[in-house]
Design an enzyme around this catalytic site. Structure first.
Site, mmCIF file in Angstrom:
data_model
loop_
_atom_site.group_PDB
_atom_site.id
_atom_site.type_symbol
_atom_site.label_atom_id
_atom_site.label_comp_id
_atom_site.label_asym_id
_atom_site.label_seq_id
_atom_site.Cartn_x
_atom_site.Cartn_y
_atom_site.Cartn_z
ATOM 1 N NE ARG A 241 -0.445 0.658 -3.427
ATOM 2 C CZ ARG A 241 -1.553 0.896 -2.726
ATOM 3 N NH1 ARG A 241 -1.482 1.351 -1.490
ATOM 4 N NH2 ARG A 241 -2.742 0.666 -3.257
ATOM 5 C CD GLU A 270 2.190 -3.985 1.134
ATOM 6 O OE1 GLU A 270 1.013 -4.342 0.881
ATOM 7 O OE2 GLU A 270 2.477 -2.816 1.406
ATOM 8 C CG HIS A 288 -1.300 -2.275 2.656
ATOM 9 N ND1 HIS A 288 -0.798 -2.330 1.369
ATOM 10 C CD2 HIS A 288 -2.217 -1.279 2.632
ATOM 11 C CE1 HIS A 288 -1.400 -1.415 0.616
ATOM 12 N NE2 HIS A 288 -2.272 -0.757 1.362
HETATM 13 C C1 DGY Z 1 -5.814 1.466 -1.331
HETATM 14 O O1 DGY Z 1 -7.026 1.636 -1.418
HETATM 15 O O2 DGY Z 1 -5.050 1.610 -2.280
HETATM 16 C C2 DGY Z 1 -5.304 1.017 -0.013
HETATM 17 O O3 DGY Z 1 -3.923 0.991 0.043
HETATM 18 C C3 DGY Z 1 -5.892 -0.336 0.283
HETATM 19 O O4 DGY Z 1 -5.860 -0.550 1.639
#
Ligand code: DGY
Length: 322
Positions: A241, A270, A288
């Site tokens: 993240r 984002e 992402h």
């Molecule tokens: C998640 O599943 O948290 C991923 O980052 C989504 O792509």
């Protein structure tokens, strides 16, 4: 009476079909984002929601939830878009979709490692801009990057995804070291060396990859002070993240060559990432897409639907957050 389920965004067709067999379902076939206020109003009419990381299910959302809603089934392993505390207060179950995306996120990790160390941003821009032909052929300078083979990869967060990324990196001849809340069993460590203190690990990293969830504890885990402990040739990778990295500190390190490069799939704020990243030749960026394969998104959608099915059929949930 059939329960009513809201699916906030377009998910895989098969999963939508499966849901419709059991429940009264409101889908979002055009994948139009639902505004925050509309989402809480709408949610009050449903027993369950299938959500995604793009939905803002923070404190404000839960404050407006009055009754009825019993479960939010997130299509995603991360759930930092959901106020877990508010959900607990309102006794609303939260589920997620771990494991099924481990491999695809690990694949993107490897892609970023290779792209950042082999100067893919520069190479790509060079070819696209037709400037390749102007490049002086020089065996030691022209587009020379750093090898991956034989290098040390430090992993912060040796959970399910971190461990698969380690396995894939080992296939490239990398040596693995890691920092984690707890030391893993020998089996799970699989030869990796444990550092209880991240500050002791960082100077040893040729590459550093972050695989922690977004929590108060991991916010800005990479900041000016921790970045200063990395070797000058280090490459930073992030598929977890954006909040784990202080952008000012990383951008400063990349601009001033305090580290070699970065490969990033996730960002603060984002999709409005800090535009300075886009000006950096030594930064390779993706939007992402860690879990974005047909196979994985189908598996994630199915798991989210199965969680809804289990909840309303009084079966054990597949993956319960709270
Ligand atoms: C998640 O599943 O948290 C991923 O980052 C989504 O792509």
């Amino acid at each position: 009476m059939r329960q009513k389920i809201l699916v906030t965004r377009k998910i895989s067709d098969l999963a939508e079909e499966k849901l419709k067999k059991e429940f009264d379902v409101q889908l979002n076939p055009t994948d139009t984002p639902i505004k925050d206020d509309d989402l809480s109003k709408l949610a009050n009419n449903f027993d369950g929601i299938v959500s995604t990381g793009w939905d803002n299910l923070g404190i404000n959302f839960f404050e407006k939830i009055e009754r009825k809603l019993k479960i939010i089934s997130q299509v995603g392993v991360g759930y930092d878009n959901i106020s877990i505390l508010s959900a607990q207060k309102k006794k609303i179950k939260i589920t997620n979709t771990p494991d099924v995306l481990n491999e695809s996120v690990a694949e993107i990790t490897i892609l970023l490692i290779l792209a950042a160390s082999r100067r893919a941003t520069e190479g790509f821009n060079l070819v696209r801009s037709y400037k390749w032909k102007n490049l002086p052929p020089d065996m030691t300078k022209t587009m020379i990057g750093n090898s991956v083979t034989g290098k040390t990869l430090g992993i912060i967060g040796m959970g399910r995804i971190g461990r698969i990324a380690a396995k894939r990196a080992k296939a490239f001849g990398m040596k693995i070291i890691y920092n984690n809340r707890n030391k893993l069993s020998k089996d799970l460590e699989d030869g990796a060396k444990y550092y209880s203190d991240i500050n002791t690990m960082l100077p040893e990293c040729d590459f550093l990859s972050i695989h922690t969830p977004a929590t108060a504890e991991t916010k800005y885990i990479l900041n000016a002070s921790t970045i200063s402990l990395l070797p000058k040739h280090a490459v930073v990778i992030n598929t977890s993240r954006g909040s784990t990295i202080d952008d000012d500190a990383l951008i400063d390190a990349l601009e001033n060559k305090k580290i070699y490069a970065a490969g990033l799939d996730v960002f603060n704020n984002e999709p409005n990432l800090d535009k300075r990243y886009l000006k950096l030749d030594n930064c390779f960026v993706l939007p992402h897409i860690g879990s974005a394969t047909h196979e994985t998104r189908l598996a994630m959608s199915m798991m989210a639907v199965d969680n809804i099915y289990c909840y309303f059929n009084k079966k054990p949930l597949i993956s319960e957050v709270v």
